[in-house]
Each structure stands twice: as C-alpha cells, then as structure tokens.
Design an enzyme around this catalytic site. Structure first.
Site, PDB file in Angstrom:
ATOM      1  N   ASP A   1       0.816  -1.222   0.000  1.00 45.45           N
ATOM      2  CA  ASP A   1       0.000   0.000   0.000  1.00 45.45           C
ATOM      3  C   ASP A   1       0.850   1.271   0.000  1.00 45.45           C
ATOM      4  OD1 ASP A   1       0.691  -0.937   2.607  1.00 45.45           O
ATOM      5  OD2 ASP A   1      -0.768   0.420   3.521  1.00 45.45           O
TER       6      ASP A   1
ATOM      7  N   HIS B   1       8.177  -0.629  12.597  1.00 44.92           N
ATOM      8  CA  HIS B   1       7.062  -1.314  11.951  1.00 44.92           C
ATOM      9  C   HIS B   1       7.446  -2.781  11.766  1.00 44.92           C
ATOM     10  CE1 HIS B   1       3.241  -1.348  10.031  1.00 44.92           C
ATOM     11  NE2 HIS B   1       3.666  -1.503   8.796  1.00 44.92           N
TER      12      HIS B   1
END
Lengths: 304, 304
Positions: free
Chosen positions: B67, B143
C-alpha cells in the site's frame, strides 16, 4: 438466457488518462467472473462497477506490458485482505512466473489463498480452461512480446421445456431436469413421449473474443469464425498506419477487416490511443468496413 | 513566503477504498516536487490534483508494504511515456533494489531516463537529500518491516529588503541580491550602510515530517522537536490499541502524544483504517491530547 456479459473497465492504450484506464475487462458467465488483463487501478474500477471480488474465478493476462498487468499485484494483495481462501489461477504468456512470482513471494507471503501462475503458449490456439459453463482458449496474436487473446465459448444450455405440454401429460416436477437434459418421458402406464414433443431447442451458444494487443493478422479471422462478439484493439487511425505497424498495433480499419473476414456478429474496438481527442474518428473508419462496430468506453457493458 | 505545500493524495490504510487511496503525498518546495510513498493509483491522483509530473524531483518510500509502493512501477512507466529525460532518484529502506530493479529492467527497459534506486538505512537519522532549498533526512520508525519517515527542513530564505530605505539610499537594482544575502551597502562616496538597516529578518524556516507506518515510539519525538507540521499515522482508535500493538501501528492518541512531546505546531493524522465509517472518532481522541490536530483526507492541501 443465462448471463453472459462483459464489463469494460478500461479501454485506453498504454498511457492511463482521466478518460480511460488501461486494458481491463471482466466476463461474467453465469455469475462466474473471469478477468481479462489487470491494469493499474483495476480494483477501484471493479468497485465502481459493483463487481463482487469474491466471484473472480481466474485472471487472463494477454501479455506482459505494464498497461495490461500493473494492477495484478495490488488486486492479489487486496483479495488477501478481504479474506479470500479459494485459490486463484492466473494465466499469461511465458514470463509471468519470472516477473510476478518474486513479487507475490515478497508482498503476499501471508496470503490466505493460493496463487497459481500458469504460463500459456501464446503461439498456438489451445483450450486452457474448461468448466461446465465455458471453455476458454488462447488466440495467438502478433505483438512486440509474446501475446495472446482469449476466446470464451459458453457450453450449450439445457433445452427449454414446453410448459403447457408438460402439464397436459401431468409430468411431475422431479422429472423436469431430465427432460431439459434431453430424456424422453415414460408415463406410469408405459407410454413413451418423445423429448422433441416436450421441449424447444436451447438458446444458441454465444462466444466472445478479446484480442489486444496485436498487429493485423489474417490468421486470427479463422479462429474467430462466426463468433458472437469480438473486442479488437484499434489503437490508431489510418493516418497513423505506419506507426501501427512499427509498434505492432492495429488500425481501426484493420480491426474491422478481421471482424468482416471472421463473419462475427458484433465488433467492439478499444485500446484507444490517448492522442485522439475525438475517438469517433476511429469508429467512423472501422464502420466503412464493418458496419456493426461499437466504440469501447470505460464502464461499458456488453450483453450477449 | 516561498512555497512549501503538501498535497495529501491518499491517506487510507492497506485496503484502498472509494473513500481513500492508500498512502501517497507530494511535498512542493519552491516548485520542486518530492513524492512520499507511491500507492496504486497515485498517477491518476497526481492528475486530479493537477500536479506537474515533470516537476517530480525524487520519490521517498517509507517501507516495502504494497500500500506504499504498488503505484511506483506504473508511475515510472508513465514518466517514460511522457518523455522524461531527467534521472529519477528513488529512496527506500533495504529491499527496494531486490524487488524493484527486476521490474524496472523488465517493464522499463526502453525508459528514456535513468532510474536510480537508493537504499537508505532506516535504523538511523541521516541526511539523504540536500539542495539549496531543502534538506531531507530519515526518521527511524518501528514497523513490521524496515521503515522510516522523512523530515523536510527548508533552507533559510533570503533577508527581506526594506524597499523605502533602499530607495532613500538610491541603491541600484543590481545590488539587491547582495543585500538580500546579507552584505552591507557601500555607497559611491564610500559610506558603509549596515545591512541590518536595509533589511528585515527572513521568513522563519519551516519543516514537515511524514511518519507512517509505525507503532508508538517516544524516541521519534526527539527528532521532531519543534517542527512546523507532523503527519503521523493513526490507524486505530483506543478501542483497538491491542490490534495497533500487534500490527505495529499507532492509535490516534499515540500520534497526538508524539506531537505533544515534540512540541510540533500542527498535527495531521492519517493512514486511516477502513473499519471506521465515522473517522471523526480518531480526531476526537487525538484532540484530547493535542488540540491542534487535523484529520487527513484525500485531496487535502497543507500550506506551511
């Protein structure tokens, strides 16, 4: 009639524009969805056309130019996020495994469904998919890289029953499917009623061919003989026929010539170059050769 | 004031929806365009926002989740079709060469411009781009894969001249740039006029940080001390704080906490999960901690 519809999601050439997304279509045969090419943005176009992602059976890529496959990895990824578990079969000419398998391994390593890449031989016509509703075969095309179109032939549907005759013979509902399938009716007292008395012929079998990208080739017409509808690329007008040849694309007239020679019922021209502000020029040129031509547009629905 | 604007083209989380494209922004500093992330569809969003493709200087990818980068190959391809010749520099954490170089080699082999992929060390803050208008450095984020944000600090602008004083001393136009740069004025008869008499201070230097995707980390605040504007991901509400932790994302309150601790002037929250029909909940939660918070939206323009 059983459903056999095509949604044209994108019919532009290489450069995506606000007018046209690049090549993407879906064929809906009896609520099974088959995708043809996967341009960037195709998942949003699917949403806009309210096409159910979960009904996608398989994806067919004509060739590995970006405007025909840049939306594939995003679509696969989204299908995973939406929780698909059914395996997805993807067909394309040689090269898809080399270029897409690493991407799938990298970006979709946690995909909840299997992604199966199939390399098809784009140089010959052969059946690559077959179920009880449809048979799909490759159409060899001539482009700058290995490329093939896809031909969809629906399977014959069942016979239509004559309701009033069925009623007159008091034939029970449990027998209707047998009669639709062609069986005679034997009454409780042994009388044989011929099927032909009880039924009407099934709907004619329909067919759809998707031919993009390709330069003009007379051989394609033989494969497309008498089909119901042909979508053929028509990137250029006659004025740019040299450019068409150089880039291995077709002019509108060449697309029409294929339709004429193949005796198809209906022609839709697409893969429209962004250079033409007024695309009706392409339609006009095609119609001089094949009258029953339509110009593709994003969002267009073809009902066969 | 010189231009320093941000166009938020997409502020959705992983699943693209009709409401939000996934993460993509452009930073316009003095008419140079820097892209932040490249979601699928970003080139159409660029067109909708009337951003000049040719002004794109460089692209900065935070991390290699789809994304944030599925639009990259399509954008590169389109820039080639549009005839770009100037080299394009693309920065991303380790992995971009492995996954994108083969795609570039395969799909963009005829590209008329050079495409240079740069792997940045996402674990430390370092300056990776520097020109006379702006300095761009990485911001280490936490992340599930190597990930960094990007901090834009504009270079000091020139002093403002006092037009009436300049006129009073009959200073010729040819000398104005020297005076803006800080030089004194020496009149034809040798008199030295101090620069401070002729000028006013330059505009305050502005800064913008783009932090997505990341779990809460108190260390980020130190790097962001006193910046003008922070875009921070706020994927979840407090209700889903466990999910935030599990997926290494932030809640709206955590984004606000970073803004508060860093003493930023303005916070914009984005990377909004599609699960929230009413996104104002996210804004409300953030505002309980940092009042000057805004909710991102596709098409939003931030003027610094």
């Amino acid at each position: 009639m059983e459903k056999f519809e095509i949604d044209i999601l994108g019919c532009g050439a290489a450069l995506p524009t606000p007018k046209h997304m690049s090549s993407t279509q879906v064929v809906n045969i009896r609520e099974k969805i088959f995708m043809l090419d996967c341009a960037e943005g195709c998942q949003m176009a699917l949403r806009r056309s309210r096409i159910k992602f979960s009904n996608i059976q398989a994806i067919f890529i004509t060739h590995l130019h970006g405007d025909h496959c840049f939306g594939l990895i995003g679509l696969i990824s989204t299908l995973g996020l939406l929780g698909r578990t059914k395996e997805l079969n993807i067909y394309a000419p040689t090269g898809i495994v080399k270029i897409f398998q690493p991407q799938i391994d990298f970006f979709c390593s946690e995909s909840p469904f299997k992604i199966l890449l199939h390399e098809v031989d784009s140089r010959k016509q052969s059946v690559i998919y077959d179920d009880r509703s449809v048979e799909i075969s490759t159409i060899p095309l001539s482009h700058r890289v290995p490329c093939c179109g896809y031909l969809f032939r629906e399977k014959p549907t069942l016979l239509h029953i004559k309701r009033d005759v069925i009623d007159a013979f008091h034939i029970p509902i449990s027998q209707i499917n047998n009669i639709k399938a062609g069986l005679d009716w034997i009454s409780p007292d042994g009388e044989v009623i011929k099927n032909s008395l009880l039924t009407l012929p099934p709907d004619p079998v329909r067919s759809y061919a998707y031919c993009t990208d390709t330069m003009y080739s007379s051989q394609v017409s033989d494969i497309l003989k008498d089909i119901t509808c042909l979508y053929h690329e028509a990137t250029f007008t006659d004025e740019h026929s040299l450019l068409a040849k150089k880039t291995a694309h077709s002019t509108a007239k060449q697309a029409a010539k294929v339709a004429l020679d193949a005796n198809v019922k209906r022609l839709v021209i697409g893969h429209l170059s962004s250079r033409y502000k007024d695309e009706s020029v392409l339609l006009k040129e095609a119609k001089t050769i094949f009258e029953n031509t339509e110009l593709a547009n994003d969002g267009m629905k073809i009902k066969l």
